[in-house]
Scaffold this active site. Structure first.
Site, short mmCIF file in Angstrom:
data_model
loop_
_atom_site.label_atom_id
_atom_site.label_comp_id
_atom_site.label_asym_id
_atom_site.label_seq_id
_atom_site.Cartn_x
_atom_site.Cartn_y
_atom_site.Cartn_z
N ASP A 29 -1.11 -6.20 -0.22
CA ASP A 29 -1.18 -5.66 0.94
C ASP A 29 -2.52 -5.21 1.24
O ASP A 29 -3.32 -4.57 0.34
CB ASP A 29 -0.17 -4.42 0.93
CG ASP A 29 0.44 -4.13 2.33
OD1 ASP A 29 0.15 -4.79 3.47
OD2 ASP A 29 1.13 -2.84 2.14
N LYS A 31 -0.72 -9.55 3.08
CA LYS A 31 -0.16 -8.79 4.28
C LYS A 31 -1.04 -7.94 5.01
O LYS A 31 -1.88 -7.17 4.43
CB LYS A 31 0.95 -8.14 4.01
CG LYS A 31 1.98 -7.78 4.95
CD LYS A 31 3.14 -7.27 4.49
CE LYS A 31 3.37 -5.78 3.92
NZ LYS A 31 2.57 -4.66 4.84
N GLU A 84 9.21 -3.95 10.81
CA GLU A 84 9.43 -2.61 10.11
C GLU A 84 9.85 -1.74 11.34
O GLU A 84 9.17 -1.49 12.58
CB GLU A 84 8.12 -2.18 9.40
CG GLU A 84 8.87 -0.66 8.92
CD GLU A 84 7.69 -0.08 7.75
OE1 GLU A 84 6.78 -1.00 7.40
OE2 GLU A 84 8.04 1.08 7.49
N ASP A 132 0.96 -1.15 0.09
CA ASP A 132 0.02 0.04 0.03
C ASP A 132 0.69 1.38 -0.01
O ASP A 132 0.48 2.43 -0.16
CB ASP A 132 -1.08 -0.04 0.91
CG ASP A 132 -0.35 0.10 2.31
OD1 ASP A 132 0.78 -0.29 2.69
OD2 ASP A 132 -0.99 0.27 3.52
N SER A 133 2.24 1.13 0.06
CA SER A 133 3.13 2.16 -0.20
C SER A 133 2.90 2.99 -1.58
O SER A 133 3.31 3.81 -1.78
CB SER A 133 4.42 1.79 0.12
OG SER A 133 4.75 0.49 -0.70
O1 KIV Z 1 3.52 -1.04 1.60
C1 KIV Z 1 4.67 -1.63 1.63
O2 KIV Z 1 5.77 -1.26 0.80
C2 KIV Z 1 5.15 -2.39 2.92
C3 KIV Z 1 6.64 -2.72 3.01
C4 KIV Z 1 7.42 -1.45 3.33
C5 KIV Z 1 6.78 -3.78 3.77
O3 KIV Z 1 4.48 -2.66 3.73
#
Ligand code: KIV
Length: 297
Positions: A91, A120, A189, A52-53
């Site tokens: 995610d 995730k 993290e 979700d980044s």
């Molecule tokens: O959203 C993401 O990219 C993440 C990673 C940094 C683990 O959760």
């Protein structure tokens, strides 16, 4: 349809990842939000995360909270179309696993139907019911503890977590609860590396660290961070392996200058007419068409 044993070069599976981790082979994970980056990273990673980044890296948000299921599905589908060899993890965005088991299952199921092999989700004990429900529905879950970006307001910013004894022990206990609930791996993290080490050595499942030091079972970095595609503040835990932004910007500047100078395109980069057509085209005058063509003379 019969189910044949997979060939050696087949997709990375969760049992395979667990085997690698138990043999001491460090796991490699990065993010991909589209087919281009998925194809770029897939040959060198074990796990591709549609994180979700995407919200802050690609979509211009300040954090991940505005990211919706619809946005995530769009990106998961793009990555899934490349049929990655690495394990594809989607995610779960903010509020997609908070409103109840049924809603959580429907959302995670949409990712699985789109081609993800696992989901995730961020958080500890408050999310255990959801983890149980997903695992019961045969959906593998990767947990995520420590600096969980969806909790930015509760944390008061993006800060390293688990620095004092109380919070460090909390993270250890949460990690074991997530393992007991059926998570197959955990992202750690933004926590001190000695805490990540203790979590890793007391768990059976692998840990994948980001800003959590070298003792995790694997590492993840956001692809745009490690390729130097992001300008501005660089967190301490990011190692930048290329000047992606600078290289791409200078290529664009070069092209732009070539266009302005009339140096692009050249003859090799252009198509030409056959001789007979060229002479007809040369004779043509506006309002004086005598060419035979569809509906013509
Ligand atoms: O959203 C993401 O990219 C993440 C990673 C940094 C683990 O959760």
């Amino acid at each position: 349809m019969s189910h044949h044993p997979a060939p050696a070069s087949a997709k990375v599976t969760i049992p395979q990842l667990l085997r690698w981790a138990s043999e001491g082979r460090r796991l490699v994970m990065t993010t991909a939000y589209d087919a281009f980056s998925a194809k770029l990273a897939d040959p060198v990673v074990d796990i591709t995360l549609v994180g979700d980044s995407v919200g802050n890296v690609l979509l211009g948000f300040d954090n991940t909270l505005p990211v919706t299921m619809a946005m995530m599905l769009h990106h998961v589908e793009a990555v899934a179309r490349t049929q990655p060899r690495s394990l594809l993890v989607a995610d779960m965005p903010y509020l997609s696993f908070h409103l109840g088991k049924e809603d959580t299952l429907r959302n995670a199921g949409a990712f699985i139907r789109a081609g993800a092999a696992a989901v995730k989700l961020e958080g500890g004990p408050k999310r255990l019911d959801m983890v149980h429900a997903l695992v019961d529905a045969e959906i593998p879950v990767m947990g995520h503890l420590g600096l969980t970006p969806q909790s930015v307001h509760m944390m008061g910013g993006f800060k390293v977590q688990g620095r004092d004894a109380e919070h460090a022990i909390q993270i250890l206990e949460d990690a074991h609860k997530l393992q007991a609930a059926g998570c197959f791996a955990l992202v750690l993290e933004g926590i001190p590396s000695d805490l990540a080490q203790r979590v890793t050595e007391t768990l059976r499942i692998p840990t994948i660290g980001i800003g959590a030091g070298p003792h995790c079972s694997g590492q993840v970095l956001v692809l745009h961070d490690l390729l130097g595609l992001i300008q501005g503040h660089k967190p301490k835990f990011v190692r930048v392996y290329a000047d992606g932004y600078g290289t791409l910007q200078s290529a664009l500047q070069h092209w732009s200058q070539d266009v302005r100078d009339g140096a692009f395109p050249n003859a090799d980069e252009s198509y030409t007419l056959a001789e007979a057509v060229r002479s007809q085209v040369a004779q043509w005058q506006p309002g004086n068409s005598n060419l035979a063509g569809p509906g013509g003379p």
